[in-house]
Every structure is written in C-alpha cells, then in structure tokens.
Design an enzyme around this catalytic site. Structure first.
Site, PDB file in Angstrom:
ATOM      1  N   LYS A   1      -1.371   3.064  -6.626  1.00 19.59           N
ATOM      2  CA  LYS A   1      -1.390   3.838  -7.795  1.00 19.59           C
ATOM      3  C   LYS A   1      -1.055   3.048  -9.099  1.00 19.59           C
ATOM      4  O   LYS A   1      -0.028   2.225  -8.657  1.00 19.59           O
ATOM      5  CB  LYS A   1      -0.905   4.433  -7.512  1.00 19.59           C
TER       6      LYS A   1
ATOM      7  N   MET B   1      -8.055   8.432  10.520  1.00 13.55           N
ATOM      8  CA  MET B   1      -8.773   8.672   9.075  1.00 13.55           C
ATOM      9  C   MET B   1      -9.576   9.634   9.781  1.00 13.55           C
ATOM     10  O   MET B   1     -10.777   9.713   9.123  1.00 13.55           O
ATOM     11  CB  MET B   1      -9.958   7.695   8.782  1.00 13.55           C
TER      12      MET B   1
ATOM     13  N   ASP C   1       1.064  -1.215  -0.491  1.00  8.97           N
ATOM     14  CA  ASP C   1      -0.466   0.304   0.284  1.00  8.97           C
ATOM     15  C   ASP C   1       0.896   1.405   0.095  1.00  8.97           C
ATOM     16  O   ASP C   1       2.021   0.820   0.456  1.00  8.97           O
ATOM     17  CB  ASP C   1      -0.720   0.396   1.947  1.00  8.97           C
TER      18      ASP C   1
HETATM   19  N1  SAH Z   1      -4.403  -0.907   9.457  1.00  8.75           N
HETATM   20  C1  SAH Z   1      -4.410   0.474   9.979  1.00  8.75           C
HETATM   21  C2  SAH Z   1      -5.047   1.627   9.636  1.00  8.75           C
HETATM   22  C3  SAH Z   1      -5.797   1.908   8.272  1.00  8.75           C
HETATM   23  S1  SAH Z   1      -6.668   3.290   8.441  1.00  8.75           S
HETATM   24  C4  SAH Z   1      -3.328   0.333  11.361  1.00  8.75           C
HETATM   25  O1  SAH Z   1      -3.679   0.114  11.760  1.00  8.75           O
HETATM   26  O2  SAH Z   1      -2.829   1.357  11.387  1.00  8.75           O
HETATM   27  C5  SAH Z   1      -6.147   4.174   7.482  1.00  8.75           C
HETATM   28  C6  SAH Z   1      -5.318   5.749   8.814  1.00  8.75           C
HETATM   29  O3  SAH Z   1      -4.208   4.998   9.969  1.00  8.75           O
HETATM   30  C7  SAH Z   1      -4.879   6.552   8.651  1.00  8.75           C
HETATM   31  O4  SAH Z   1      -5.896   7.526   8.013  1.00  8.75           O
HETATM   32  C8  SAH Z   1      -4.607   7.084   9.486  1.00  8.75           C
HETATM   33  O5  SAH Z   1      -5.585   7.916  10.991  1.00  8.75           O
HETATM   34  C9  SAH Z   1      -3.387   6.029  10.318  1.00  8.75           C
HETATM   35  N2  SAH Z   1      -2.552   5.860  10.327  1.00  8.75           N
HETATM   36  C10 SAH Z   1      -1.783   4.487   9.444  1.00  8.75           C
HETATM   37  N3  SAH Z   1      -0.392   5.047   9.309  1.00  8.75           N
HETATM   38  C11 SAH Z   1      -0.103   6.312  10.465  1.00  8.75           C
HETATM   39  C12 SAH Z   1       0.272   6.478  10.632  1.00  8.75           C
HETATM   40  N4  SAH Z   1       1.650   5.892  10.745  1.00  8.75           N
HETATM   41  N5  SAH Z   1       0.741   8.042  11.527  1.00  8.75           N
HETATM   42  C13 SAH Z   1      -0.774   8.351  11.680  1.00  8.75           C
HETATM   43  N6  SAH Z   1      -1.401   7.331  11.449  1.00  8.75           N
HETATM   44  C14 SAH Z   1      -1.611   6.425  10.489  1.00  8.75           C
END
Ligand code: SAH
Length: 520
Positions: free
Chosen positions: A58, A183, A36
């Site tokens: 992408k 998010m 991703d």
């Molecule tokens: N499966 C992922 C979440 C996916 S949804 C997990 O467990 O972390 C995507 C969201 O995760 C982003 O919009 C943000 O809110 C958060 N996110 C993912 N990586 C991040 C990071 N390094 N720092 C802050 N927020 C993060």
C-alpha cells in the site's frame, strides 16, 4: 551483495525463522528493501542503517502499488546503483509474479538474482501436521492457483492470466493424489463444485490453513461436501492454503504446532528492550514458546576506536588475566585480534574470566578458548567475591568493556591490590523508537510483560517514554516488569517502578524461566 542488482528473495511463509540463510544475509546488506503485505515484521528488524524501506502493499492510504509500478521501482533503484532486495512471500516464483519482475529487470537491462524461498504451498500444511506426500496416502502433489486476488491482496484487481484461463478441471482433479490450492478461499465453492463434477468423491478430506506458520495460524478440516460450510462458520479468510486429499487425515495424529497453544507463554506479547542486534536470539526463543516478541530496542551498541586495544594486544604478556564483563566486549576483541594478524595463541599463559554463561559461550565460539572462571552469579559483585586467585598483588587484569561501564569490578579489585587496565571496546547509546505506536499498544492493553536485560535498558526505556518517572509509572501500571538481575532491578526501582520478578540466574535463559513462571 552487488550494487545495481535486484535480488528476488523468498521470505518464506511467515514464521521469520523460515527465510533462507542466503536471503537473510542479503536482506541485511541491502540499500533498498521492497516488501509485501504478507511479510513478517520481524524480517525487517536487522537491516542496514539508513536502508530505504518500500512497502509494495500500500503506497499511501488509498493507493495500492500496481505490478507495473513495483517493476518500475525495482528498475529505478537498481539503475540508481542501489542493491535492491525484493522480498516476496513464500517462494518468489510460486504465484508471486516474481517471473514478471525478473522479466521487467531483463527488459530494462538490470541484472537480477533469485533466492528461492519456502513456499506456503508445502509449509502451511506442514505446520498443520499435513505432509503433502506420504508413503501410504499420496505419491504426488500439485499446486494450483484458485486465483481470486493478486499479490497486493485486492480481490478482483486483475484478470486471469492466460495460463490460469486454460485450467482444465477434468485433468486437474486427477492430476495428483494431493491437490494444493493457493489463493483459493474466495473461489472455494467453485473449486469444490468443479472437483466433484469431475469425479472426485465428496468424501475426500479437505483442510484450509489460514496464516500458516504464523502464531495466529488457524486450521479447518472437512470433506469436499462440508468444507465450504466449515470455512464460513469459522470465518476463514485469505491468506489460506487449501489441501485436498487423504493426507489431510494425518493431521489428527501429526498436528504439532497447535500444541504450542498449551504453553504458558502462548499468545503473550512480551516486550524486548535490548539492542536490536541482540534482540533476535531472545525474540526467537519467545517465539518458540508461542509468545509474540515486541521488539522495542532502547539501546544501541556502537563501535569505538579499537586502537588502544590493539596497543594492549602487542604487550598482552604484561597481563595474566583477561576478563570479559559483557558478551558485547567479545566481538570487538575478536575483530581486533584478527586485524592484528593474531589468534588464540596470544592467550597462552593467561587466564580468562567471563561474567556469565552467555559471555563464556561467546568467548568460546568467537575466540576459541574456554573461560577459566565464571562466578556463581553473573554480576560484578560476585565476580569479585568468587575470584579464584587471592594473590591480588600479582594480578594484572586486561578489562575490555563498555565506555562508561559500571566500575564496581575494577574499583573493588584495585582496592584489593590488583592492577587493572580498562580498555573501552564498545559503547551503548540511546536508541529512539516509534514511541507513539508503542504507547498505543500499551494503552490498548496489548502488552503482557516488559523485559529488561541491563540497567541501561531501563534508563533509556523511561527516557524514550518522555523521561518523567511518574508518567511512565502510570503508563505501565499493571504490566509485569521483569529483570535479568539485581542491578537491573535496582535501576527499575530507582525510577519509582515496581519490579515484578527478577531472574535467579542472571542470563537470558534465566530471564526466560522467570517470564514463564509469571504466566504459569
Ligand atoms: N509465493 C507465495 C504465494 C503467493 S500467492 C508462496 O510461495 O507461498 C498468495 C497466496 O499464497 C495466498 O492467497 C495464500 O493462498 C498463500 N499464502 C501465502 N502465505 C500464506 C500463509 N502464511 N498461510 C497460508 N497461505 C498463504
């Protein structure tokens, strides 16, 4: 790793050290890796040769892979009998749509496994110095979607799922002491309004952690009343985790990651030219110091036929020394020993020499024996000068080394009367790279230093940039070139380039020390 199976692997939040051991192992064996947008590039370094890399973020300049397309690719590759690693940010089952991907596999009759990951919901706050629970401040936390974008990072490309539509704010606002929104950046004004509307005090502390656990992590704090303004003022954009609750106040005391910013190497982009397989240890110690390693491997360590070594092992008692002049010689030696059904007992009565501390360490960890001798400086000349046993006529050395290695040690010892049996156990060959991207980074002044750990890395570095000394000289003008020792420095000078600094201790630790001094 099994063929025809899809592994849904949590990549962790960013810091490439935060993937699980199991996830890393599977990743290194996979035939196909589907990753991703939020995947740290270093996680894609130690992959199998010939691996198929598919970027789900992408697919082409203006086409984002949709969820059904990703599902279809996973199924198709597994049906093609490939082992498929589906690398997903954080934990695959925390808002990662991992559940949907597993369902797609199930429907197609494709087997899947899940390797959980460290979710950003907890780790991004942790790197900001915010524990999501605390005996005095919070005894529970919830993780909620703010829902404004899907995995591909496109705002508004999907409608809310049924569960998201059912969010009940009056319950949510009081569901736990700490509320964690993923998010949630774009929907922040709405989140704040709903929480206050439903009885949360506008004084409640709030933090946003952007790019949590990455070197570029940025943290903004405030209260429900002030946070929207702070976020705007500081230009916080996704990806970010939003934490609401008293635990946010602990950050002032517990922030630790931010302190890296005081390290001299913080934010420095340091090129590592070692072989890919060897780059990761140096790269992670750079990262620990807040630097960004730029991996540009110029050499590759290849295996060679170990039959000659196998033969030598059957008459190892003809020797009274085994000398390792590189850490690279240790692994094939250990493998050959194992394949012959032998163990450390064959060294009974033999002495072991190691050129430097890292080689001695590898000898001890891989062969289980301590080196009898390491010279004061980790160079061949010193290995000869400091040699402990001056009865050269009676010295019989087994020397496993690189095909086409420098012959200084063997020649000098032979000159003194010792008998040397040289056996090639590995080969260093040139490795071609994505040179255009690299040159672009140099030209846009994105590189702060280039490190060399062997003369072969120097020659191949020049070769990768076209092979013309004076063109390379112009290109790297002004960028410090740092070398691990005198032989490597000579190689740099031989190409008409200027050595900025040479490590006084010829090891990776010594190299790190001199790099740090450079930016002190
Ligand atoms: N499966 C992922 C979440 C996916 S949804 C997990 O467990 O972390 C995507 C969201 O995760 C982003 O919009 C943000 O809110 C958060 N996110 C993912 N990586 C991040 C990071 N390094 N720092 C802050 N927020 C993060």
């Amino acid at each position: 790793m099994r063929k025809g199976v899809v592994y849904l692997i949590g990549a962790g939040p960013g810091d490439p050290g935060l993937i699980t051991v199991k996830g890393k192992q599977l990743l290194s064996e996979a035939d196909v890796v589907v990753y991703d947008r939020l995947t740290h590039p270093d996680l894609l370094l130690d992959l199998k040769q010939g691996v198929e890399l598919i970027y789900a973020g992408k697919a082409s300049a203006n086409h984002i892979m949709t969820q059904p397309e990703i599902n279809a690719v996973l199924v198709e590759k597994a049906e093609d009998n490939k082992s498929v690693a589906r690398l997903k940010g954080g934990d695959p089952f925390v808002f990662g749509r991992g559940g949907e991907e597993a369902e797609a596999c199930l429907e197609a009759g494709v087997e899947f496994e899940v390797v959980p990951g460290i979710t950003s919901a907890i780790s991004a706050p942790a790197y900001a110095g915010i524990p999501v629970t605390h005996r005095d401040a919070a005894s529970s936390f919830v993780v909620i979607t703010g829902h404004e974008r899907d995995d591909a990072g496109q705002a508004g490309t999907r409608s809310a799922g049924q569960a998201e539509g059912r969010r009940n704010w009056s319950t949510l606002a009081h569901s736990a002491d700490t509320l964690i929104f993923l998010m949630g950046v774009e929907a922040l004004p709405e989140i704040v309004a709903r929480l206050v509307e439903n009885g949360k005090s506008s004084e409640t502390p709030v933090a946003l952690v952007q790019w949590g656990t990455w070197l570029k992590q940025k943290v903004v704090t405030g209260t429900l009343e002030t946070i929207c303004e702070e976020v705007l003022r500081n230009g916080i954009k996704p990806p970010a985790v939003c934490v609401v609750g008293e635990v946010v106040n602990l950050r002032e005391k517990l922030k630790w990651f931010d302190n890296l910013a005081f390290h001299p190497l913080y934010g420095r982009k340091i090129v590592v030219t070692r072989a890919r397989e060897q780059a990761s240890a140096f790269a992670s110690s750079l990262r620990e110091r807040g630097a960004e390693p730029v991996i540009y491997p110029t050499i590759q360590i290849n295996p060679v036929d170990l039959e000659p070594l196998g033969k030598a092992l059957t008459s190892i008692n003809d020797f009274n020394w085994v000398v390792f002049t590189s850490v690279n010689a240790v692994t094939p030696f250990a493998e050959c020993l194992k394949a012959a059904g032998l163990d450390a007992r064959v060294f009974h009565g033999l002495k072991i020499g190691a050129i430097g501390a890292s080689t001695a360490k590898a000898v001890s960890s891989e062969l289980g024996i301590l080196a009898d001798y390491t010279p004061t400086e980790a160079v061949a000349e010193s290995l000869v000068l400091d040699w402990p046993d001056k009865d050269y006529e009676n010295i019989r050395i087994l020397l496993p080394q690189a095909l086409e290695a420098r012959e200084t040690f063997a020649h000098s010892m032979e000159g003194l009367g010792a008998k040397i049996t040289v056996i090639p156990v590995y080969e260093t060959v040139y490795q071609q790279n994505d040179v255009d991207v690299f040159i672009q980074r140099i030209k846009s002044q994105e590189i702060d230093a280039i490190t060399f750990t062997a003369s072969s890395t120097v020659h191949n570095f020049v070769r990768s940039l076209g092979g013309n000394d004076s063109i390379v000289k112009d290109l790297v003008q002004g960028i410090p070139l740092v070398s691990i020792g005198p032989v490597t420095s000579d190689a740099i000078a031989a190409h008409g380039l200027t050595v900025t600094a040479t490590a006084t201790i010829h090891s990776l630790d010594g190299l790190m020390e001199v790099v740090e001094q450079l930016f002190q």
